[in-house]
Design a protein around this motif. Structure first.
Motif, mmCIF file in Angstrom:
data_model
loop_
_atom_site.group_PDB
_atom_site.id
_atom_site.type_symbol
_atom_site.label_atom_id
_atom_site.label_comp_id
_atom_site.label_asym_id
_atom_site.label_seq_id
_atom_site.Cartn_x
_atom_site.Cartn_y
_atom_site.Cartn_z
ATOM 1 N N LEU A 113 0.851 -1.195 0.000
ATOM 2 C CA LEU A 113 0.000 0.000 0.000
ATOM 3 C C LEU A 113 0.883 1.240 0.000
ATOM 4 N N ALA A 114 0.447 2.262 -0.720
ATOM 5 C CA ALA A 114 1.182 3.525 -0.767
ATOM 6 C C ALA A 114 0.186 4.671 -0.822
ATOM 7 N N PRO A 120 2.184 18.566 1.031
ATOM 8 C CA PRO A 120 3.551 18.401 1.554
ATOM 9 C C PRO A 120 3.661 17.129 2.389
ATOM 10 N N LEU A 121 4.839 16.524 2.379
ATOM 11 C CA LEU A 121 5.055 15.264 3.084
ATOM 12 C C LEU A 121 4.716 15.369 4.563
ATOM 13 N N GLN A 122 5.100 16.470 5.177
ATOM 14 C CA GLN A 122 4.835 16.643 6.609
ATOM 15 C C GLN A 122 3.348 16.610 6.900
ATOM 16 N N LEU A 134 -0.891 5.717 9.173
ATOM 17 C CA LEU A 134 0.429 5.793 8.545
ATOM 18 C C LEU A 134 1.163 4.461 8.588
ATOM 19 N N VAL A 135 1.017 3.695 9.644
ATOM 20 C CA VAL A 135 1.731 2.436 9.824
ATOM 21 C C VAL A 135 1.394 1.422 8.739
ATOM 22 N N VAL A 140 5.025 6.840 0.996
ATOM 23 C CA VAL A 140 4.245 8.064 0.808
ATOM 24 C C VAL A 140 4.984 8.908 -0.222
ATOM 25 N N VAL A 141 4.350 9.187 -1.336
ATOM 26 C CA VAL A 141 4.982 9.920 -2.426
ATOM 27 C C VAL A 141 4.276 11.260 -2.606
#
Length: 240
Positions: A113-114, A120-122, A134-135, A140-141
């Protein structure tokens, strides 16, 4: 297109999710942030701005806001203000979309999974982490000038460019045509299609010609037809 799954007999080797409006209920936060920026700058947006801005990268959204106000020189300032207001909203209220948590947990561990997002990534990682999701994601792109995570250090352009979805599928070890995108916006669907992924559209059904761009359109991630299709994946793989 109805909620009937038209991909019977096909199952993905990886699933790539959009974040805003698909996993996290943040579209209202973006709307509130945009409204606050317009108020701060004394600007009244033209009708339909919220729909035009949906799914757009926040930097491009800042430019669009400045253009609509006929004040292009304020683009950078409005962009900074937009992101600042949005992050305050997300920190206050990290809410998941209906069915998102159960759907992700159902897939977790069964296949890679992605997440592919224009945020923004943060922002993406913090909101997913606060929601306990998140786990479950291996990757994460997000757009970047040089994405070290893609193994090549090449730029990753925002949706509707195909880069975030193509990169996410590659990191998951799956060919794009064997990967499934889950999206709520036409900008994101365009990105996924250009990358070669199959697409599940989620949320209120858009006009017919837009809904037809997705392979499947469902009202939410807890739609019974979607759940039944996911349960069929194991049996389909056993036949391959």
């Amino acid at each position: 297109m109805t909620d009937t799954i038209t991909l019977t007999g096909w199952s993905p080797e990886a699933v790539v999710f959009d974040c805003d409006g698909t996993l996290m209920d943040t579209e209202s936060h973006w709307q509130d942030a945009r409204s606050q920026v317009f108020r701060d700058f004394g600007i009244h947006p033209a009708p339909g701005f919220a729909e035009r801005a949906k799914g757009v990268h926040y930097i491009d959204c800042g430019r669009l806001m400045a253009q609509e106000a006929d004040k292009p020189k304020l683009a950078a300032e409005m962009t900074d203000s937009l992101l600042r207001h949005f992050m305050v909203q997300v920190a206050k209220d990290p809410v998941t979309m209906p069915g998102a948590t159960d759907f992700v947990r159902r897939l977790s561990g069964r296949l890679p999974l992605a997440v592919a997002s224009n945020c923004p990534l943060q922002v993406v990682e913090s909101s997913l982490d606060r929601a306990g999701l998140l786990v479950h994601f291996e990757h994460v792109v997000v757009p970047s000038e040089a994405n070290a995570g893609d193994g090549k250090g090449e730029p990753v352009r925002p949706k509707p460019w195909p880069d975030v979805y193509a990169t996410a599928a590659r990191l998951c070890g799956a060919a794009p045509q064997r990967s499934l995108a889950v999206e709520d916006s036409m900008t994101g669907i365009e990105s996924a299609l250009r990358a070669g992924l199959r697409v599940v559209g989620v949320g209120p059904r858009p006009r017919p010609e837009d809904a037809a761009r997705a392979d499947v359109w469902v009202p939410a991630l807890n739609a019974p037809a979607l759940s039944a299709w996911v349960e069929s994946w194991t049996a389909h793989r056993a036949r391959e």
